[in-house]
Motif scaffolding. Sequence first.
Motif, mmCIF file in Angstrom:
data_model
loop_
_atom_site.group_PDB
_atom_site.id
_atom_site.type_symbol
_atom_site.label_atom_id
_atom_site.label_comp_id
_atom_site.label_asym_id
_atom_site.label_seq_id
_atom_site.Cartn_x
_atom_site.Cartn_y
_atom_site.Cartn_z
ATOM 1 N N GLY A 315 0.807 -1.219 0.000
ATOM 2 C CA GLY A 315 0.000 0.000 0.000
ATOM 3 C C GLY A 315 0.838 1.266 0.000
ATOM 4 O O GLY A 315 0.305 2.374 -0.014
ATOM 5 N N GLU A 316 2.155 1.129 -0.016
ATOM 6 C CA GLU A 316 3.054 2.288 -0.017
ATOM 7 C C GLU A 316 3.102 2.891 -1.418
ATOM 8 O O GLU A 316 3.141 2.178 -2.420
ATOM 9 C CB GLU A 316 4.457 1.837 0.394
ATOM 10 N N PHE A 317 3.098 4.243 -1.468
ATOM 11 C CA PHE A 317 3.255 4.889 -2.770
ATOM 12 C C PHE A 317 4.739 4.964 -3.085
ATOM 13 O O PHE A 317 5.526 5.520 -2.307
ATOM 14 C CB PHE A 317 2.637 6.286 -2.804
ATOM 15 N N MET A 318 5.138 4.422 -4.223
ATOM 16 C CA MET A 318 6.549 4.315 -4.590
ATOM 17 C C MET A 318 6.838 5.191 -5.802
ATOM 18 O O MET A 318 6.058 5.227 -6.757
ATOM 19 C CB MET A 318 6.910 2.862 -4.893
ATOM 20 N N ARG A 319 7.969 5.890 -5.771
ATOM 21 C CA ARG A 319 8.387 6.719 -6.907
ATOM 22 C C ARG A 319 9.777 6.292 -7.368
ATOM 23 O O ARG A 319 10.651 6.045 -6.546
ATOM 24 C CB ARG A 319 8.398 8.200 -6.529
#
Length: 344
Positions: A315-319
């Motif tokens: 659920g982590e937003f990754m860039r």
Amino acid sequence: MASIDQTDELQQDDELYEHYSFTAGKGQEPLRVDKFLMNFIENATRNKIQQAAKSGNIYVNGTVVKSNYKVKAFDVVKVLFEHPPHEYLLTPEDIPLDIVYEDDTLLVINKPAGMVVHPGHGNYSGTLINALIYHFNNLPLNSNERPGLVHRIDKDTSGLLVVAKTEHALNHLSRQFFEKTSEREYIALVWGNIEEEEGTIEGHIGRNPKNRLQMAVFPEGDQGKEAVTHYKVLERLGYVTLVSCRLETGRTHQIRAHMKYAGHTLFNDERYGGDKILKGTTFTKYKQFVENCFKALPRQALHAKSLGFTHPVSGEFMRFDSEIPDDMQEAIAKWQHYAKHRDM
């Protein structure tokens, strides 16, 4: 000109065919059918089209024709091309991959320019898919039966792609792209001096009815699919501009079509006319300079620089971010030098 009825693949007699159908426009002058088809089918040689004719696989108005048939206004032209067997299309190949990130669920790849993402007519090997199935087992199939593929970028565009390793990841990531919650930033070098510092280009994108190898913008929304591109000027370099483009939608050739529509065709984008000198002077020295830039960057000046999405499990937003490749950096450096000395 011809309009396009359909392009699809048919399973016929246990062979895979690629099926094209075109309707000649009302202004169509008589033209041999092999030459007619050469104008509209990417990577199809005249010999291959003539072979299709010899095999009885070219039809005009429902009747088999030879390669010397003259196409006339409103003729409906259909052609079938034989593919190698499907198994051959998905042959594993030991091609190195530049993996930026990997876990049990997904991987992020930095694709080099020149690599086709998936096999298709004229490109049966050396693709990203061939490499993926060599390095990874049991990748999930998307709706087009392409292993692990969530999205794609053009052959001559470099940059980041996310690939799913599980069915759950494929569905989760595909939904994010569909619902426009993923983030994608491209860096582009375009012809002309863009007046505004930033802006948005909107306009439905669909196949160009005059040239099916191009996409066209339909601002009235009567054709194609919704497309939105946000741009921001990074650097003004005289007759070209370096821009950042953020995609709200992900249509085929979206940035290439939108920037051409806005009057700022991508630098050295052969398909959209960017391989000509569109802005600048008539001096021979300037023409030679541009030719040198074309040689340094023998493709459209477009790089998928950054990619962001929510991880399907954590659920982590990754860039993720990538360096602009050397060929594009070299062309930019040449323009920076030119702009600096031009203003002196």
